[in-house]
Write a protein that holds these residues in place. Structure first.
Motif, mmCIF file in Angstrom:
data_model
loop_
_atom_site.group_PDB
_atom_site.id
_atom_site.type_symbol
_atom_site.label_atom_id
_atom_site.label_comp_id
_atom_site.label_asym_id
_atom_site.label_seq_id
_atom_site.Cartn_x
_atom_site.Cartn_y
_atom_site.Cartn_z
ATOM 1 N N TYR A 16 0.844 -1.200 0.000
ATOM 2 C CA TYR A 16 0.000 0.000 0.000
ATOM 3 C C TYR A 16 0.880 1.250 0.000
ATOM 4 O O TYR A 16 0.649 2.192 -0.738
ATOM 5 C CB TYR A 16 -0.902 -0.011 1.242
ATOM 6 N N HIS A 17 1.903 1.233 0.862
ATOM 7 C CA HIS A 17 2.757 2.421 1.025
ATOM 8 C C HIS A 17 4.053 2.334 0.222
ATOM 9 O O HIS A 17 4.630 1.256 0.074
ATOM 10 C CB HIS A 17 3.141 2.587 2.504
ATOM 11 N N GLY A 54 -4.981 2.079 11.863
ATOM 12 C CA GLY A 54 -5.130 1.668 10.456
ATOM 13 C C GLY A 54 -3.810 1.821 9.727
ATOM 14 O O GLY A 54 -3.716 2.433 8.671
ATOM 15 N N TYR A 56 -1.652 -0.107 8.026
ATOM 16 C CA TYR A 56 -1.314 -0.841 6.783
ATOM 17 C C TYR A 56 0.174 -1.208 6.784
ATOM 18 O O TYR A 56 0.618 -1.932 7.663
ATOM 19 C CB TYR A 56 -1.694 -0.067 5.521
ATOM 20 N N ASP A 76 -3.962 -2.290 13.469
ATOM 21 C CA ASP A 76 -4.692 -2.628 12.237
ATOM 22 C C ASP A 76 -5.498 -3.898 12.487
ATOM 23 O O ASP A 76 -5.242 -4.619 13.452
ATOM 24 C CB ASP A 76 -3.735 -2.833 11.043
ATOM 25 N N LYS A 105 -2.535 -10.276 5.471
ATOM 26 C CA LYS A 105 -2.607 -8.966 6.102
ATOM 27 C C LYS A 105 -1.365 -8.755 6.970
ATOM 28 O O LYS A 105 -0.990 -9.634 7.742
ATOM 29 C CB LYS A 105 -3.867 -8.909 6.974
ATOM 30 N N THR A 126 -9.481 -4.105 15.847
ATOM 31 C CA THR A 126 -10.284 -3.138 15.108
ATOM 32 C C THR A 126 -10.344 -1.833 15.898
ATOM 33 O O THR A 126 -10.349 -1.840 17.133
ATOM 34 C CB THR A 126 -11.710 -3.664 14.828
ATOM 35 N N VAL A 127 -10.399 -0.726 15.175
ATOM 36 C CA VAL A 127 -10.478 0.590 15.827
ATOM 37 C C VAL A 127 -11.671 0.654 16.780
ATOM 38 O O VAL A 127 -11.626 1.305 17.821
ATOM 39 C CB VAL A 127 -10.548 1.726 14.776
ATOM 40 N N GLY A 144 -5.003 7.880 9.290
ATOM 41 C CA GLY A 144 -5.053 8.360 7.909
ATOM 42 C C GLY A 144 -5.881 7.467 7.016
ATOM 43 O O GLY A 144 -5.791 6.226 7.082
ATOM 44 N N SER A 145 -6.722 8.077 6.189
ATOM 45 C CA SER A 145 -7.461 7.374 5.118
ATOM 46 C C SER A 145 -8.180 6.134 5.609
ATOM 47 O O SER A 145 -8.185 5.097 4.945
ATOM 48 C CB SER A 145 -6.504 6.989 3.978
#
Ligand SMILES: C[S@@+](CC[C@H](N)C(=O)[O-])C[C@H]1O[C@@H](n2cnc3c(N)ncnc32)[C@H](O)[C@@H]1O
Length: 269
Positions: A16-17, A54, A56, A76, A105, A126-127, A144-145
């Protein structure tokens, strides 16, 4: 070193990054936050206990560490099944979800953490389950995002509020058209279908209102900016061809990519 690192980077099919892991090794990410990272409204983090929600592949968590945080926790979900998938997509089953989101993941985070010799601690949660009882409090929280991918972004923000004792930096995708049309009114676009898993995309005012409604006061914000596509993103190549769209976006956000807004807040209640 570089050869084995390159091999490790190549073993992860979805990055992703875009992260510089060594002088000559950079991950082929879908997004590249490097051009905007210094423009974000960072609070002082030196010596502080920080949380990245989150994470990632961990770009923002590693940035907190680089800026001198004394402790960084990167949170995450443990599994792609834990995304808030729209009902029609979830119904296609776990194998389909894995084919959309990538097989394992957290693989990118693990490779990057080792390459950077980072001490960031990964927490699989989970958040929505964030609580003082489980993780304690944090001087600084960044996220972020993520909100646009959640069915219940306000519940997530309240959970973040419950563990934030200092400052909260929120950087989220926004709807540019709604931001221009309604500069002061909080409005959001609802999708809730499809693989892109977009639920609520707020305008700039709604991003602020959501954070406020969750119990924060806004300290400052920056003008909308563009989060650039990385080399792995299909739009990276497409964008070279769509000059008129590129120009419109460039005028509004000064660059090409996904429009975002970022703010710094602190607990109000
Ligand atoms: C679009 S990425 C954003 C990555 C990074 N925060 C950034 O700003 O570049 C969203 C991340 O949030 C994670 N995520 C999705 N649902 C979540 C949830 N309920 N709790 C915590 N993280 C979640 C995803 O697994 C993914 O890593």
């Amino acid at each position: 070193m570089s050869a084995s690192l390159r091999e490790a980077v190549g073993s992860n099919p979805v990055w992703y990054h875009t992260i510089d892991l060594a002088a000559d090794v950079t991950t082929p990410g879908h997004f590249d936050l490097r051009p905007i990272v210094d423009k974000l409204p960072w609070p002082a983090v030196r010596g502080k206990r920080c949380l990245d929600v989150g994470t990632y592949d961990g770009f923002l968590a590693f940035e907190l560490e680089r800026r001198g945080a004394s402790e960084v926790v990167a949170l995450d979900i443990p599994d792609h099944e834990d995304w808030d998938w729209p009902a029609e997509i979830r119904a296609l089953g776990p194998e389909y979800l894995a084919s959309v989101a990538g097989p394992e993941k957290g693989a990118g985070f693990r490779i990057a953490r080792e390459a950077l010799r980072s001490s960031v601690e990964k927490v699989d949660m989970t958040v929505y389950d964030l609580s003082r009882e489980r993780l304690g409090t944090f001087d600084v929280v960044v996220c972020g995002s993520l909100l646009l991918h959640l069915r219940d972004p306000l519940r997530a923000l309240e959970a973040i509020r419950s563990v934030c004792s200092g400052e909260f930096m929120s950087a989220e995708e926004i709807d540019l058209r709604l931001s221009v049309r309604h500069p002061r009114r909080a409005v959001a676009r609802l999708d809730g279908t499809g693989e892109r898993m977009q639920w609520w995309v707020p305008n700039v005012a709604a991003h602020k209102r959501m954070v406020f409604a969750a119990g924060f006061e806004i300290l400052r914000s920056i003008r909308p900016y563009s989060e650039a596509f990385g080399v792995a993103h299909p739009a990276h190549r497409r964008q070279m061809r769509t000059m008129h769209l590129r120009l419109a976006r460039t005028l509004l956000t000064a660059d090409m990519g996904v429009p975002h807004a970022a703010l710094l807040a602190r607990p109000r209640v």
